[in-house]
Design a protein around this motif. Sequence first.
Motif, PDB file in Angstrom:
ATOM      1  N   ALA A 194     -32.968  21.107 -24.853  1.00 55.02           N
ATOM      2  CA  ALA A 194     -32.097  22.226 -24.461  1.00 55.02           C
ATOM      3  C   ALA A 194     -30.796  21.706 -23.841  1.00 55.02           C
ATOM      4  N   CYS A 195     -30.447  22.212 -22.653  1.00 52.57           N
ATOM      5  CA  CYS A 195     -29.146  21.852 -22.064  1.00 52.57           C
ATOM      6  C   CYS A 195     -29.077  20.389 -21.637  1.00 52.57           C
ATOM      7  N   SER A 234     -25.113  24.751 -24.079  1.00 52.76           N
ATOM      8  CA  SER A 234     -26.348  23.958 -24.021  1.00 52.76           C
ATOM      9  C   SER A 234     -26.080  22.473 -24.290  1.00 52.76           C
ATOM     10  N   GLY A 267     -31.714  21.993 -17.921  1.00 46.15           N
ATOM     11  CA  GLY A 267     -31.931  23.084 -18.871  1.00 46.15           C
ATOM     12  C   GLY A 267     -33.389  23.415 -19.070  1.00 46.15           C
TER      13      GLY A 267
END
Length: 324
Positions: free
Chosen positions: A113-114, A283, A312
Motif C-alpha cells: 500500500a502506501c 499511495s 499505509g
Amino acid sequence: MTLRSRIIGIGSYLPSHISTNDDMAKIVDTSDEWIVERTGIKVRHFADEQMSSSVMATYAAQEALKAAGISGNDLDLIVLGTVTPDKTFPATAVYVQSALGMKHGCAFDVVAACSGFLYALKTADNMIRLGQVKTALVVGVETLSKITDFKDRNTCVLFGDGAGCVVLQAQEVQGTTADRGIIDTLIYSDGSYAPELCSTGGPSTNHDVGYITMNGREVFRHAAVNMAQVSAEILQKNGVDLSEVDWLVPHQANIRILEATAKRLGIPMEKVISTVDLHANTSAASIPLALAQGIKEGKIKEGQLLLLPGMGAGFTWGASLIRL
Ligand code: COA
C-alpha cells in the motif's frame, strides 16, 4: 569498500485530468473548505478509462531512464509497488519490462500500500548490495480512482493517481553517511491492523477487486506516531543527527499527518516536502512523486541528505535514509 545503490535517475507521471475540490462537491456532500481544512488537499489527478498503472509507470520510467542516460535494456531488475495492478496477474512490473524493451533480468510487484515504494526500494537495494543486480528500476504507481467508491465522501476526496520512480545503480563506496546512495531502509508491518484500511474485495475472497474502506481516525492516529518513530530509529541506527537531514520527504496522505510527524520528530515544516495539496494521497506513488516535485522546484539538490518515511494499509510503515 562496499556496494551501495545510488539514485542515477528520477521520473514521475501524473495523468492530465485534474479534479478540484469543487468538482468533488458535485459528486458527494462535501466542500472545498472541509477538504482543505481537514486534509490540505486542493486537487488530485485522475487516470482516464484507458490509462492503466503500467502505462503511467512506463511514462515515469522513460523520464527516469532519460535522466540516467541509459536504456530499458540496461536494467537488470524492476520492483514495482502498487495496490492497483493492471490485472490480478501477471505482475504490473512485467508489462513495464516489456514496454521498456528490457529482455533480461526479472520484474515483479510488491504489495505494501502506501509503504509500497519503501518496500520496493528495500528489495532492490538488498539485491544490489548482494551483487545480484547492477541496475534497477524502483516504481511506485497507483490508479486509486479505479478502486475508489465515489459515493463515499469519507474516502473519495482523499486519493489520486500517479507514478514515480528511481533508477538505482551499484557503486563502490567507503560506506559512510557522506557517501551518496541509499544509506539504509527500515520496513515494518503489523497485520492486526489490516481491517482499519483495506479493500472490500479480492480474488480469493469475493472475486471482486472491491473499494477502499478506511477507519480514518485510527489510521491518522498511527500514521504520525509510526512515521516519527521509524524516522528517529533509522537516524539513531546510522549515527545521524536530525539537524543533518536536509529534507523530510514523507508519504503524502494529509497535511495534518505531515505536520504531526514533523512536530513529533522535531523537524521544522520548512524542511518538509509537501505535495498533498497538488497530488492528494497517491499511495505507493506519493513518495517518489514528492521527491521528483522537490527536485523540479529546485528545493532538493544532489548530495543532500533525505529522510523518507511512509505508512499505509497493513499496517505497513518504514523509512529510507538517502544521500542523493
Ligand atoms: N466532506 C464533508 N464531511 C465529511 C467528509 C467530507 N469529504 N468526510 C467525512 N466527513 C464528515 C464525517 O462524516 C464526520 O461527520 P459526523 O461527525 O457527522 O459523523 C465529520 O466529517 C468528521 O469526521 P472525522 O472522521 O472526525 O474527521 P477527521 O478530522 O478525522 O478527518 C480524515 C477525516 C479522513 C481526513 C482523517 O481522519 C484522515 O486524514 N485520516 C487518515 C486518512 C488517510 O490518510 N488514509 C490513508 C493513509 S495511508
